[in-house]
Design a protein around this motif. Sequence first.
Motif, PDB file in Angstrom:
ATOM      1  N   ASN A 130      46.857 -60.646 -50.814  1.00  9.36           N
ATOM      2  CA  ASN A 130      48.048 -59.850 -50.509  1.00  9.36           C
ATOM      3  C   ASN A 130      48.657 -59.306 -51.805  1.00  9.36           C
ATOM      4  O   ASN A 130      48.412 -59.820 -52.897  1.00  9.36           O
ATOM      5  N   ILE A 131      49.453 -58.255 -51.674  1.00  2.87           N
ATOM      6  CA  ILE A 131      49.911 -57.499 -52.849  1.00  2.87           C
ATOM      7  C   ILE A 131      50.733 -58.364 -53.808  1.00  2.87           C
ATOM      8  O   ILE A 131      50.645 -58.206 -55.030  1.00  2.87           O
ATOM      9  N   PHE A 132      51.514 -59.310 -53.278  1.00  2.00           N
ATOM     10  CA  PHE A 132      52.338 -60.120 -54.178  1.00  2.00           C
ATOM     11  C   PHE A 132      51.493 -61.201 -54.871  1.00  2.00           C
ATOM     12  O   PHE A 132      51.779 -61.565 -56.023  1.00  2.00           O
ATOM     13  N   ALA A 133      50.453 -61.679 -54.214  1.00  2.79           N
ATOM     14  CA  ALA A 133      49.513 -62.587 -54.897  1.00  2.79           C
ATOM     15  C   ALA A 133      48.869 -61.857 -56.067  1.00  2.79           C
ATOM     16  O   ALA A 133      48.671 -62.432 -57.146  1.00  2.79           O
TER      17      ALA A 133
ATOM     18  N   PHE B 114      61.074 -59.156 -59.296  1.00  6.59           N
ATOM     19  CA  PHE B 114      60.716 -57.807 -59.768  1.00  6.59           C
ATOM     20  C   PHE B 114      61.357 -56.781 -58.846  1.00  6.59           C
ATOM     21  O   PHE B 114      61.734 -57.086 -57.702  1.00  6.59           O
ATOM     22  N   HIS B 115      61.479 -55.558 -59.359  1.00  4.25           N
ATOM     23  CA  HIS B 115      62.089 -54.486 -58.569  1.00  4.25           C
ATOM     24  C   HIS B 115      61.159 -54.073 -57.421  1.00  4.25           C
ATOM     25  O   HIS B 115      59.941 -53.939 -57.613  1.00  4.25           O
ATOM     26  N   ASP B 116      61.761 -53.839 -56.254  1.00  5.01           N
ATOM     27  CA  ASP B 116      61.002 -53.313 -55.119  1.00  5.01           C
ATOM     28  C   ASP B 116      60.498 -51.911 -55.447  1.00  5.01           C
ATOM     29  O   ASP B 116      61.204 -51.102 -56.056  1.00  5.01           O
ATOM     30  N   ILE B 117      59.270 -51.618 -55.029  1.00  2.00           N
ATOM     31  CA  ILE B 117      58.665 -50.324 -55.340  1.00  2.00           C
ATOM     32  C   ILE B 117      59.319 -49.184 -54.556  1.00  2.00           C
ATOM     33  O   ILE B 117      59.232 -48.022 -54.946  1.00  2.00           O
ATOM     34  N   ASN B 118      59.996 -49.515 -53.458  1.00  2.00           N
ATOM     35  CA  ASN B 118      60.619 -48.506 -52.592  1.00  2.00           C
ATOM     36  C   ASN B 118      62.047 -48.959 -52.273  1.00  2.00           C
ATOM     37  O   ASN B 118      62.347 -49.390 -51.158  1.00  2.00           O
TER      38      ASN B 118
ATOM     39  N   ALA C 252      65.339 -62.313 -45.916  1.00  2.00           N
ATOM     40  CA  ALA C 252      63.941 -62.770 -45.918  1.00  2.00           C
ATOM     41  C   ALA C 252      63.376 -62.553 -44.525  1.00  2.00           C
ATOM     42  O   ALA C 252      63.810 -63.209 -43.570  1.00  2.00           O
ATOM     43  N   ASN C 253      62.450 -61.633 -44.400  1.00  2.00           N
ATOM     44  CA  ASN C 253      61.796 -61.392 -43.122  1.00  2.00           C
ATOM     45  C   ASN C 253      60.722 -62.443 -42.886  1.00  2.00           C
ATOM     46  O   ASN C 253      60.040 -62.865 -43.827  1.00  2.00           O
ATOM     47  N   ALA C 254      60.577 -62.843 -41.635  1.00  2.00           N
ATOM     48  CA  ALA C 254      59.549 -63.837 -41.288  1.00  2.00           C
ATOM     49  C   ALA C 254      58.955 -63.480 -39.934  1.00  2.00           C
ATOM     50  O   ALA C 254      59.625 -63.606 -38.903  1.00  2.00           O
TER      51      ALA C 254
ATOM     52  N   SER D 199      60.631 -59.549 -37.251  1.00  2.00           N
ATOM     53  CA  SER D 199      61.434 -59.234 -38.445  1.00  2.00           C
ATOM     54  C   SER D 199      60.893 -58.022 -39.186  1.00  2.00           C
ATOM     55  O   SER D 199      61.523 -57.502 -40.090  1.00  2.00           O
ATOM     56  N   HIS D 200      59.671 -57.630 -38.839  1.00  2.00           N
ATOM     57  CA  HIS D 200      58.956 -56.542 -39.520  1.00  2.00           C
ATOM     58  C   HIS D 200      58.549 -56.936 -40.936  1.00  2.00           C
ATOM     59  O   HIS D 200      58.505 -56.105 -41.847  1.00  2.00           O
ATOM     60  N   GLN D 201      58.223 -58.224 -41.140  1.00  2.00           N
ATOM     61  CA  GLN D 201      57.664 -58.627 -42.433  1.00  2.00           C
ATOM     62  C   GLN D 201      56.346 -57.894 -42.657  1.00  2.00           C
ATOM     63  O   GLN D 201      55.475 -57.884 -41.780  1.00  2.00           O
ATOM     64  N   GLU D 202      56.204 -57.291 -43.840  1.00  2.00           N
ATOM     65  CA  GLU D 202      54.999 -56.504 -44.123  1.00  2.00           C
ATOM     66  C   GLU D 202      54.085 -57.163 -45.138  1.00  2.00           C
ATOM     67  O   GLU D 202      52.868 -56.960 -45.091  1.00  2.00           O
ATOM     68  N   VAL D 203      54.653 -57.901 -46.075  1.00  2.00           N
ATOM     69  CA  VAL D 203      53.817 -58.548 -47.100  1.00  2.00           C
ATOM     70  C   VAL D 203      53.789 -60.051 -46.821  1.00  2.00           C
ATOM     71  O   VAL D 203      54.837 -60.702 -46.790  1.00  2.00           O
ATOM     72  N   PRO D 204      52.594 -60.615 -46.619  1.00  2.00           N
ATOM     73  CA  PRO D 204      52.492 -62.013 -46.176  1.00  2.00           C
ATOM     74  C   PRO D 204      52.540 -63.032 -47.311  1.00  2.00           C
ATOM     75  O   PRO D 204      51.697 -63.934 -47.386  1.00  2.00           O
TER      76      PRO D 204
ATOM     77  N   LEU E 166      55.937 -65.097 -49.030  1.00  2.00           N
ATOM     78  CA  LEU E 166      57.399 -65.207 -48.936  1.00  2.00           C
ATOM     79  C   LEU E 166      58.105 -64.413 -50.024  1.00  2.00           C
ATOM     80  O   LEU E 166      57.748 -64.521 -51.209  1.00  2.00           O
ATOM     81  N   HIS E 167      59.096 -63.631 -49.626  1.00  2.00           N
ATOM     82  CA  HIS E 167      59.916 -62.917 -50.599  1.00  2.00           C
ATOM     83  C   HIS E 167      61.325 -62.822 -50.058  1.00  2.00           C
ATOM     84  O   HIS E 167      61.535 -62.622 -48.861  1.00  2.00           O
ATOM     85  N   VAL E 168      62.279 -62.965 -50.966  1.00  2.00           N
ATOM     86  CA  VAL E 168      63.681 -62.741 -50.639  1.00  2.00           C
ATOM     87  C   VAL E 168      64.088 -61.421 -51.274  1.00  2.00           C
ATOM     88  O   VAL E 168      63.902 -61.206 -52.482  1.00  2.00           O
ATOM     89  N   HIS E 169      64.598 -60.530 -50.443  1.00  2.00           N
ATOM     90  CA  HIS E 169      65.141 -59.266 -50.941  1.00  2.00           C
ATOM     91  C   HIS E 169      66.558 -59.520 -51.450  1.00  2.00           C
ATOM     92  O   HIS E 169      67.350 -60.189 -50.775  1.00  2.00           O
ATOM     93  N   VAL E 170      66.895 -58.951 -52.602  1.00  2.00           N
ATOM     94  CA  VAL E 170      68.266 -58.963 -53.116  1.00  2.00           C
ATOM     95  C   VAL E 170      68.729 -57.507 -53.148  1.00  2.00           C
ATOM     96  O   VAL E 170      68.187 -56.701 -53.912  1.00  2.00           O
TER      97      VAL E 170
HETATM   98  P1  5GP Z   1      58.998 -56.934 -46.074  1.00  2.00           P
HETATM   99  O1  5GP Z   1      59.080 -55.808 -45.069  1.00  2.00           O
HETATM  100  O2  5GP Z   1      57.661 -57.643 -46.030  1.00  2.00           O
HETATM  101  O3  5GP Z   1      60.172 -57.882 -45.960  1.00  2.00           O
HETATM  102  O4  5GP Z   1      59.178 -56.269 -47.492  1.00  2.00           O
HETATM  103  C1  5GP Z   1      58.107 -55.927 -48.314  1.00  2.00           C
HETATM  104  C2  5GP Z   1      58.674 -55.146 -49.487  1.00  2.00           C
HETATM  105  O5  5GP Z   1      57.692 -55.093 -50.489  1.00  2.00           O
HETATM  106  C3  5GP Z   1      59.077 -53.718 -49.154  1.00  2.00           C
HETATM  107  O6  5GP Z   1      60.457 -53.533 -49.465  1.00  2.00           O
HETATM  108  C4  5GP Z   1      58.169 -52.865 -50.050  1.00  2.00           C
HETATM  109  O7  5GP Z   1      58.794 -51.714 -50.562  1.00  2.00           O
HETATM  110  C5  5GP Z   1      57.783 -53.853 -51.142  1.00  2.00           C
HETATM  111  N1  5GP Z   1      56.487 -53.604 -51.747  1.00  2.00           N
HETATM  112  C6  5GP Z   1      55.320 -53.357 -51.099  1.00  2.00           C
HETATM  113  N2  5GP Z   1      54.320 -53.193 -51.979  1.00  2.00           N
HETATM  114  C7  5GP Z   1      54.867 -53.345 -53.210  1.00  2.00           C
HETATM  115  C8  5GP Z   1      54.320 -53.286 -54.514  1.00  2.00           C
HETATM  116  O8  5GP Z   1      53.131 -53.059 -54.743  1.00  2.00           O
HETATM  117  N3  5GP Z   1      55.177 -53.497 -55.550  1.00  2.00           N
HETATM  118  C9  5GP Z   1      56.514 -53.740 -55.348  1.00  2.00           C
HETATM  119  N4  5GP Z   1      57.259 -53.947 -56.432  1.00  2.00           N
HETATM  120  N5  5GP Z   1      57.055 -53.816 -54.117  1.00  2.00           N
HETATM  121  C10 5GP Z   1      56.247 -53.608 -53.060  1.00  2.00           C
END
Ligand code: 5GP
Length: 126
Positions: free
Chosen positions: A13-16, A37-41, A96-98, A102-107, A109-113
């Motif tokens: 997964n991308i965060f791994a 780290f900063h969210d890419i979007n 934190a989506n789960a 929740s529409h968690q996209e990256v598998p 665990l991450h906490v958004h700030v």
């Molecule tokens: P989720 O929907 O899983 O809670 O949030 C995943 C977050 O990861 C999204 O806000 C998305 O913009 C962010 N994200 C996805 N791919 C990357 C990446 O390659 N780098 C960074 N910094 N953030 C990412």
Amino acid sequence: MPIDATLPYDTDNIFARILRNEIPARTVYEDDYALAFHDINPQAPTHILVIPKGAYVSWDDFSARANDAEIAGFVRAVGHVARAAGLVEPGYRLLANAGPDSHQEVPHLHVHVFAGRPLGPMLSKT
Ligand code: 5GP
């Protein structure tokens, strides 16, 4: 696409991959337990992601399997990131989506700030 948080941890997964330095990230904090780290979007002027260094799919997985040091280290890291970014006085939101609803996209665990403007109601009505 939302992920199935009941599946086994996906080591690709991308965060791994960010943790392994295979892809870049704009790191704001790192210690033995967490990387931030900063969210890419970004969805707010400040949008930082804080992830544990261990292989956990979601909050559910982390809270069930992580040891006490990992849990304490991760929770303290989230607080440190918010303080270091100057967010305590203006305020911030943690999310934190789960799992699929929740529409968690990256598998991993991450906490958004989120911070940097009035963030409005907690949930969208749709
Ligand atoms: P989720 O929907 O899983 O809670 O949030 C995943 C977050 O990861 C999204 O806000 C998305 O913009 C962010 N994200 C996805 N791919 C990357 C990446 O390659 N780098 C960074 N910094 N953030 C990412």
